[in-house]
Design a protein around this motif. Structure first.
Motif, PDB file in Angstrom:
ATOM      1  N   ALA A  38       0.943  -0.907   0.251  1.00 22.32           N
ATOM      2  CA  ALA A  38      -0.075  -0.251  -0.023  1.00 22.32           C
ATOM      3  C   ALA A  38       0.721   1.390   0.177  1.00 22.32           C
ATOM      4  O   ALA A  38       0.240   2.703  -0.154  1.00 22.32           O
ATOM      5  N   LEU A  39       2.394   1.131   0.013  1.00 16.33           N
ATOM      6  CA  LEU A  39       3.133   2.458   0.478  1.00 16.33           C
ATOM      7  C   LEU A  39       3.332   3.063  -1.084  1.00 16.33           C
ATOM      8  O   LEU A  39       4.003   3.982  -1.139  1.00 16.33           O
ATOM      9  N   VAL A  40       2.874   1.925  -1.874  1.00 19.76           N
ATOM     10  CA  VAL A  40       4.052   2.389  -2.996  1.00 19.76           C
ATOM     11  C   VAL A  40       2.586   2.733  -4.336  1.00 19.76           C
ATOM     12  O   VAL A  40       1.828   3.195  -4.600  1.00 19.76           O
ATOM     13  N   PRO A  41       3.228   4.285  -5.094  1.00 19.71           N
ATOM     14  CA  PRO A  41       2.297   4.821  -5.709  1.00 19.71           C
ATOM     15  C   PRO A  41       1.736   3.800  -6.908  1.00 19.71           C
ATOM     16  O   PRO A  41       3.037   2.958  -7.297  1.00 19.71           O
ATOM     17  N   SER A  42       1.206   4.518  -7.036  1.00 17.41           N
ATOM     18  CA  SER A  42       0.899   4.133  -8.589  1.00 17.41           C
ATOM     19  C   SER A  42       2.233   3.792  -9.717  1.00 17.41           C
ATOM     20  O   SER A  42       1.695   2.958 -10.313  1.00 17.41           O
ATOM     21  N   ALA A  43       2.872   5.089  -9.925  1.00 14.83           N
ATOM     22  CA  ALA A  43       4.172   5.032 -10.611  1.00 14.83           C
ATOM     23  C   ALA A  43       5.075   5.816  -9.727  1.00 14.83           C
ATOM     24  O   ALA A  43       4.845   6.910  -9.629  1.00 14.83           O
ATOM     25  N   PHE A  44       5.970   5.277 -10.055  1.00 13.08           N
ATOM     26  CA  PHE A  44       7.381   6.663  -9.601  1.00 13.08           C
ATOM     27  C   PHE A  44       7.723   7.188  -9.944  1.00 13.08           C
ATOM     28  O   PHE A  44       7.539   7.241 -11.705  1.00 13.08           O
ATOM     29  N   ARG A  45       8.231   8.603 -10.110  1.00 14.44           N
ATOM     30  CA  ARG A  45       8.069   9.631 -11.157  1.00 14.44           C
ATOM     31  C   ARG A  45       9.952   9.649 -11.555  1.00 14.44           C
ATOM     32  O   ARG A  45      10.707   9.948 -10.379  1.00 14.44           O
ATOM     33  N   GLY A  46      10.406   9.488 -12.677  1.00 15.92           N
ATOM     34  CA  GLY A  46      12.428   9.313 -11.970  1.00 15.92           C
ATOM     35  C   GLY A  46      12.891   8.438 -12.241  1.00 15.92           C
ATOM     36  O   GLY A  46      13.406   7.734 -12.929  1.00 15.92           O
ATOM     37  N   TYR A  47      12.399   8.168 -11.494  1.00 14.74           N
ATOM     38  CA  TYR A  47      13.281   7.090 -10.251  1.00 14.74           C
ATOM     39  C   TYR A  47      13.093   6.230  -9.080  1.00 14.74           C
ATOM     40  O   TYR A  47      12.085   6.811  -8.886  1.00 14.74           O
ATOM     41  N   VAL A  48      13.156   5.631  -8.675  1.00 11.95           N
ATOM     42  CA  VAL A  48      13.338   4.601  -7.683  1.00 11.95           C
ATOM     43  C   VAL A  48      13.397   5.421  -6.386  1.00 11.95           C
ATOM     44  O   VAL A  48      14.892   4.919  -6.649  1.00 11.95           O
ATOM     45  N   PRO A  49      13.348   5.951  -5.120  1.00 12.57           N
ATOM     46  CA  PRO A  49      14.198   6.670  -4.161  1.00 12.57           C
ATOM     47  C   PRO A  49      14.796   5.112  -3.419  1.00 12.57           C
ATOM     48  O   PRO A  49      14.013   4.101  -3.530  1.00 12.57           O
ATOM     49  N   ALA A  50      15.414   5.098  -3.063  1.00  9.52           N
ATOM     50  CA  ALA A  50      16.269   3.820  -2.689  1.00  9.52           C
ATOM     51  C   ALA A  50      16.281   4.089  -1.330  1.00  9.52           C
ATOM     52  O   ALA A  50      15.943   3.097  -0.702  1.00  9.52           O
ATOM     53  N   HIS A  52      12.855   4.230  -0.350  1.00 12.42           N
ATOM     54  CA  HIS A  52      11.659   3.954  -0.059  1.00 12.42           C
ATOM     55  C   HIS A  52      11.182   2.474   0.529  1.00 12.42           C
ATOM     56  O   HIS A  52      11.958   1.529   0.464  1.00 12.42           O
ATOM     57  N   PRO A  53      10.480   3.314   1.825  1.00 13.50           N
ATOM     58  CA  PRO A  53       9.429   2.133   2.699  1.00 13.50           C
ATOM     59  C   PRO A  53       9.566   0.738   2.090  1.00 13.50           C
ATOM     60  O   PRO A  53      10.567  -0.375   2.348  1.00 13.50           O
ATOM     61  N   LEU A  74       8.182  -6.938  -3.461  1.00 13.86           N
ATOM     62  CA  LEU A  74       9.955  -5.592  -4.544  1.00 13.86           C
ATOM     63  C   LEU A  74       8.836  -6.165  -6.178  1.00 13.86           C
ATOM     64  O   LEU A  74       8.986  -5.213  -6.797  1.00 13.86           O
ATOM     65  N   GLU A  75       8.087  -6.621  -6.756  1.00 12.88           N
ATOM     66  CA  GLU A  75       7.093  -7.345  -8.003  1.00 12.88           C
ATOM     67  C   GLU A  75       6.514  -6.051  -7.925  1.00 12.88           C
ATOM     68  O   GLU A  75       6.278  -5.468  -9.295  1.00 12.88           O
ATOM     69  N   THR A  76       6.066  -5.866  -6.752  1.00 10.07           N
ATOM     70  CA  THR A  76       4.968  -4.511  -6.929  1.00 10.07           C
ATOM     71  C   THR A  76       6.034  -3.380  -6.540  1.00 10.07           C
ATOM     72  O   THR A  76       5.211  -2.279  -7.450  1.00 10.07           O
ATOM     73  N   VAL A  77       6.920  -2.813  -6.245  1.00  5.53           N
ATOM     74  CA  VAL A  77       7.647  -1.874  -6.540  1.00  5.53           C
ATOM     75  C   VAL A  77       8.378  -1.916  -7.863  1.00  5.53           C
ATOM     76  O   VAL A  77       8.064  -0.646  -8.688  1.00  5.53           O
TER      77      VAL A  77
END
Length: 178
Positions: A38-50, A52-53, A74-77
């Motif tokens: 639930a913490l994962v946004p629908s889309a990361f903008r530009g990159y995935v922050p190192a 990110h919880p 990890l598949e959700t991320v």
């Protein structure tokens, strides 16, 4: 690696490590994993922050032996990572490593070696792609060369055992983060 926090406090560890076909009919602890997903946004903008919880939690799950659960988070991320971004490739490699670790637990060494080889191929393709400017993205903070060397060593062994699993978060912590 610390368990990341969200608005209601630290994310709990799953109540058990799910092993397909090996947990006596007990299903995975989807409720606990849902908190991280639930913490994962629908889309990361530009990159995935190192930092990110959900990403940190997925790596920590792997390191604590929750291999199936690590894959799920990890598949959700990965699904939210930019489509042609380098993080997608790195996340795919981490997912393959978690899956290989699970196969080792299931005593399927041949399958684990194949998955380690697939992860190595992903990381090799990652190193051939142009690096983005330094930032706080997952790729910039992940020691790709160290994982490549570890995978090569594992694949070079005549027979893998349960003890050959790879802890991803431990590798990240042992390397300086720029």
């Amino acid at each position: 690696m610390n368990v990341p926090s969200h608005v209601t406090g630290p994310l709990p560890w799953p109540q058990w490590a799910y092993v397909p076909g090996g947990t006596g009919g007990i299903e995975a602890d989807d409720e606990t994993l849902g908190l991280a997903k639930a913490l994962v946004p629908s889309a990361f903008r530009g990159y995935v922050p190192a930092r990110h919880p959900a990403l940190r939690y997925g790596l920590a799950l792997n390191d604590r032996g929750y291999f199936w659960e690590a894959q799920e988070v990890l598949e959700t991320v990965w699904a939210a990572a930019p489509q042609s971004g380098r993080e997608r490739i790195l996340l795919r490699a981490c997912i393959l490593i978690a899956n290989a670790n699970l196969r080792l637990r299931m005593q399927k060494a041949h399958s684990a070696a194949r998955l380690f080889g697939d992860a190595l191929a992903e990381l090799t393709s990652l190193t051939s792609r142009k690096a983005a400017p330094a930032g706080d993205g997952f790729v910039e903070s992940f020691p790709v060369a160290a994982v490549v060397a570890l995978l090569q060593a594992k694949i070079g062994r005549p027979q893998l055992s349960k003890a050959d699993w790879i802890a991803l978060g431990a590798i990240v912590r042992s390397q300086p983060i720029a």
